[in-house]
Design an enzyme around this catalytic site. Structure first.
Site, PDB file in Angstrom:
ATOM      1  N   HIS A  34      15.613  29.200  -4.073  1.00 43.06           N
ATOM      2  CA  HIS A  34      15.572  28.559  -2.748  1.00 43.06           C
ATOM      3  C   HIS A  34      15.306  27.074  -2.953  1.00 43.06           C
ATOM      4  O   HIS A  34      14.459  26.696  -3.755  1.00 43.06           O
ATOM      5  CB  HIS A  34      14.444  29.220  -1.947  1.00 43.06           C
ATOM      6  CG  HIS A  34      14.256  28.724  -0.559  1.00 43.06           C
ATOM      7  ND1 HIS A  34      15.247  28.151   0.198  1.00 43.06           N
ATOM      8  CD2 HIS A  34      13.141  28.741   0.239  1.00 43.06           C
ATOM      9  CE1 HIS A  34      14.756  27.835   1.383  1.00 43.06           C
ATOM     10  NE2 HIS A  34      13.486  28.179   1.429  1.00 43.06           N
ATOM     11  N   ASP A  54       9.022  23.212  -1.290  1.00 44.01           N
ATOM     12  CA  ASP A  54       7.826  23.895  -1.800  1.00 44.01           C
ATOM     13  C   ASP A  54       8.142  24.725  -3.053  1.00 44.01           C
ATOM     14  O   ASP A  54       7.226  25.084  -3.794  1.00 44.01           O
ATOM     15  CB  ASP A  54       7.165  24.765  -0.726  1.00 44.01           C
ATOM     16  CG  ASP A  54       8.120  25.660   0.025  1.00 44.01           C
ATOM     17  OD1 ASP A  54       9.284  25.271   0.208  1.00 44.01           O
ATOM     18  OD2 ASP A  54       7.704  26.752   0.434  1.00 44.01           O
ATOM     19  N   ASP A  94      10.758  33.551  -0.517  1.00 43.19           N
ATOM     20  CA  ASP A  94       9.925  33.501   0.695  1.00 43.19           C
ATOM     21  C   ASP A  94       9.689  34.890   1.302  1.00 43.19           C
ATOM     22  O   ASP A  94       8.629  35.133   1.906  1.00 43.19           O
ATOM     23  CB  ASP A  94      10.598  32.628   1.768  1.00 43.19           C
ATOM     24  CG  ASP A  94      10.363  31.144   1.544  1.00 43.19           C
ATOM     25  OD1 ASP A  94       9.354  30.788   0.920  1.00 43.19           O
ATOM     26  OD2 ASP A  94      11.199  30.347   2.001  1.00 43.19           O
ATOM     27  N   HIS A 150       5.296  22.748   6.482  1.00 43.51           N
ATOM     28  CA  HIS A 150       6.477  22.316   7.248  1.00 43.51           C
ATOM     29  C   HIS A 150       6.084  21.118   8.118  1.00 43.51           C
ATOM     30  O   HIS A 150       6.242  21.165   9.343  1.00 43.51           O
ATOM     31  CB  HIS A 150       7.014  23.443   8.149  1.00 43.51           C
ATOM     32  CG  HIS A 150       7.842  24.456   7.427  1.00 43.51           C
ATOM     33  ND1 HIS A 150       8.033  25.739   7.885  1.00 43.51           N
ATOM     34  CD2 HIS A 150       8.545  24.383   6.278  1.00 43.51           C
ATOM     35  CE1 HIS A 150       8.808  26.405   7.048  1.00 43.51           C
ATOM     36  NE2 HIS A 150       9.126  25.614   6.058  1.00 43.51           N
ATOM     37  N   HIS A 155       5.110  32.996  -2.141  1.00 43.35           N
ATOM     38  CA  HIS A 155       3.870  32.545  -1.500  1.00 43.35           C
ATOM     39  C   HIS A 155       2.890  33.716  -1.421  1.00 43.35           C
ATOM     40  O   HIS A 155       3.272  34.816  -1.013  1.00 43.35           O
ATOM     41  CB  HIS A 155       4.115  32.082  -0.054  1.00 43.35           C
ATOM     42  CG  HIS A 155       4.964  30.867   0.073  1.00 43.35           C
ATOM     43  ND1 HIS A 155       4.575  29.633  -0.391  1.00 43.35           N
ATOM     44  CD2 HIS A 155       6.193  30.688   0.616  1.00 43.35           C
ATOM     45  CE1 HIS A 155       5.517  28.745  -0.129  1.00 43.35           C
ATOM     46  NE2 HIS A 155       6.520  29.354   0.482  1.00 43.35           N
ATOM     47  N   TYR A 184       3.338  34.993   9.260  1.00 42.03           N
ATOM     48  CA  TYR A 184       4.462  34.430   8.494  1.00 42.03           C
ATOM     49  C   TYR A 184       5.784  34.985   9.037  1.00 42.03           C
ATOM     50  O   TYR A 184       6.735  34.239   9.280  1.00 42.03           O
ATOM     51  CB  TYR A 184       4.261  34.810   7.029  1.00 42.03           C
ATOM     52  CG  TYR A 184       5.196  34.190   6.032  1.00 42.03           C
ATOM     53  CD1 TYR A 184       4.850  33.006   5.376  1.00 42.03           C
ATOM     54  CD2 TYR A 184       6.394  34.797   5.690  1.00 42.03           C
ATOM     55  CE1 TYR A 184       5.685  32.457   4.422  1.00 42.03           C
ATOM     56  CE2 TYR A 184       7.228  34.261   4.741  1.00 42.03           C
ATOM     57  CZ  TYR A 184       6.875  33.088   4.103  1.00 42.03           C
ATOM     58  OH  TYR A 184       7.708  32.551   3.161  1.00 42.03           O
ATOM     59  N   HIS A 227      15.276  32.488   4.568  1.00 39.56           N
ATOM     60  CA  HIS A 227      15.477  31.945   5.902  1.00 39.56           C
ATOM     61  C   HIS A 227      16.347  30.696   5.921  1.00 39.56           C
ATOM     62  O   HIS A 227      16.508  30.061   6.977  1.00 39.56           O
ATOM     63  CB  HIS A 227      14.108  31.638   6.549  1.00 39.56           C
ATOM     64  CG  HIS A 227      13.364  30.524   5.843  1.00 39.56           C
ATOM     65  ND1 HIS A 227      12.894  29.421   6.515  1.00 39.56           N
ATOM     66  CD2 HIS A 227      13.060  30.315   4.546  1.00 39.56           C
ATOM     67  CE1 HIS A 227      12.295  28.600   5.677  1.00 39.56           C
ATOM     68  NE2 HIS A 227      12.385  29.118   4.476  1.00 39.56           N
ATOM     69  N   GLU A 248      14.195  24.819  -0.774  1.00 37.92           N
ATOM     70  CA  GLU A 248      13.170  24.131   0.010  1.00 37.92           C
ATOM     71  C   GLU A 248      12.122  23.553  -0.948  1.00 37.92           C
ATOM     72  O   GLU A 248      11.825  24.123  -2.000  1.00 37.92           O
ATOM     73  CB  GLU A 248      12.532  25.082   1.040  1.00 37.92           C
ATOM     74  CG  GLU A 248      11.861  24.305   2.148  1.00 37.92           C
ATOM     75  CD  GLU A 248      11.522  25.123   3.400  1.00 37.92           C
ATOM     76  OE1 GLU A 248      11.734  26.342   3.395  1.00 37.92           O
ATOM     77  OE2 GLU A 248      11.042  24.515   4.374  1.00 37.92           O
TER      78      GLU A 248
HETATM   79 FE1  FEO Z   1      11.532  28.306   2.611  1.00 42.66          FE
HETATM   80 FE2  FEO Z   1       8.644  28.657   0.890  1.00 42.66          FE
HETATM   81  O1  FEO Z   1      10.163  27.770   1.487  1.00 42.66           O
END
Ligand code: FEO
Length: 395
Positions: free
Chosen positions: A79, A83, A165, A23, A226, A193, A146, A81
């Site tokens: 998701h 990543d 996530d 991030h 992750h 996390y 999230h 995002e």
């Molecule tokens: Fe919300 Fe692993 O990205």
């Protein structure tokens, strides 16, 4: 690298051992991370999520060794995002018409990031996708867990929850399964996390988990996006989340301070003495804010029932490192925690009031007006700090 998880389900992600910041610079990743992407090969072939953009060429190259890309029937973007979606531009260059299943908010986020009009298929909770061989994917929206677009999906027959996530950790390991890695490291990364990413959404976490548990579906594996895949007692992490989502605290008081000439530090030590005089069971931890990783601090605050924040007065305010952690604390929306302030001053002495106001705005129950000491604290001032510590312990 790829490996089979179960039957026709394969991991095709990337282990990122080098990652130390995530991030931007907002999240420290002392143990690296992984970006988990999954390939399901039933009558229909499905790719679930991709990997972070810097690895997109490597990802697509490796994926094309696993499967003829043209044979991928569906892509699931749980998701948006970067990543997880960051390899979509590279992949969609090769297979531009392949449908991408995501939530309505997912379309907005993916278009917002990549400005491409890919073949989006919008899904919502309860929608299914038939993969043949009697198996289906069932979609579950995870709004604000999230991001607004977050989603999970569940593979029937194999009983795998692809949770994105949720239940993840920034933790690189070649073992890749929860039962094979060091358990202390694993749960340290899990709580960090949760504390840093999910705390603001705890009410939603609790509601969503209970909604999923009420479905009574068997869960053999939780395949996150992750860190490790939960295959040994996978619901242990779900139980942890339920506990963390409900105003979690341990018997811990955390004292966070910054100091210029050690005056505020000496106050912190005297306060500790006072707390310990009253309560020898409580775990008192002291952290010099400027010398400690900010995400580790948030994790310690998450575990605390009381925090004490100290800063000398400078420029009518507080030290910049203290301001930074207070700003982070505000965004976390911690619940059910007490707090107070302390600090040295030379002439104006506003720091304890400034900190107190920050703590009140951040939802802490502030115990008192704080304690301050003129210049470097003398014995009398330190005795006041000890008394302050006793009051904190009794609060
Ligand atoms: Fe919300 Fe692993 O990205």
């Amino acid at each position: 690298m790829s490996f089979k998880i179960k039957n026709n389900v394969y991991w095709v992600g990337k282990i990122d051992w080098e990652l130390r910041k995530f991030h931007g610079d907002e999240y420290s990743t002392h143990r690296g991370s992984t970006y988990n992407s999954y390939l399901i090969r039933e009558e229909k072939n499905v790719l679930i999520d991709t990997v972070w953009m810097p690895f997109s060429k490597e990802f697509v190259k490796n994926l094309s060794k696993e499967i003829d890309l043209e044979k991928i029937d569906y892509i699931i973007a749980n998701h948006a995002e970067i990543d997880h979606s960051g390899s979509l531009p590279e992949l969609m260059e090769r297979i531009p018409n392949t449908p991408i299943y995501c939530t309505a908010n997912g379309v907005k986020s993916l278009k917002g990031h990549y400005h491409k009009d890919w073949n989006f298929k919008v899904v919502k909770t309860g929608d299914t996708l038939d993969l043949g061989n009697g198996k289906q994917l069932i979609f579950v929206e995870m709004r604000m867990l999230h991001w607004p677009d977050s989603m999970a999906c569940y593979l029937t027959g194999d009983n795998i929850l692809f949770s994105n996530d949720a239940f993840g950790q920034h933790y690189a390991s070649e073992y890749m399964y929860n039962d094979l890695v060091d358990q202390d490291e694993l749960f340290m990364e899990c709580i960090k996390y949760y504390a840093n990413i999910l705390t603001p959404f705890s009410a939603l976490v609790d509601k969503k988990i209970k909604e999923v548990l009420a479905l009574n579906i068997p869960i053999d594996i939780i395949a996150t996006s992750h860190g490790v895949i939960w295959r040994d007692n996978p619901t242990q992490i779900v139980e942890k989340y339920l506990s963390w989502a409900n105003d979690y605290q341990e018997n811990q008081i955390t004292i966070l301070y910054d100091t210029m000439w050690d005056g505020t530090k000496r106050m912190a030590e005297a306060i500790t003495k006072g707390i310990r005089e009253i309560d020898t069971n409580v775990n008192v931890k002291l952290y010099h804010i400027a010398k400690t990783d900010k995400n580790d601090l948030i994790t310690e605050i998450f575990k605390s029932r009381i925090i004490l924040v100290g800063s000398p007065t400078i420029g009518g305010g507080i030290l910049s490192g203290v301001a930074e952690i207070l700003e982070m604390i505000k965004g976390m929306r911690f619940k059910n925690k007490k707090a107070a302030s302390f600090g040295c001053y030379g002439w104006s002495g506003e720091s304890i009031k400034v900190i107190k106001e920050h703590l009140e705005k951040s939802g802490f129950s502030v115990i008192n007006d704080g304690v301050r000491a003129l210049w470097n604290p003398d014995d009398e001032s330190l005795e006041k700090c000890v008394a302050f510590g006793r009051e904190i312990a009794n609060s």
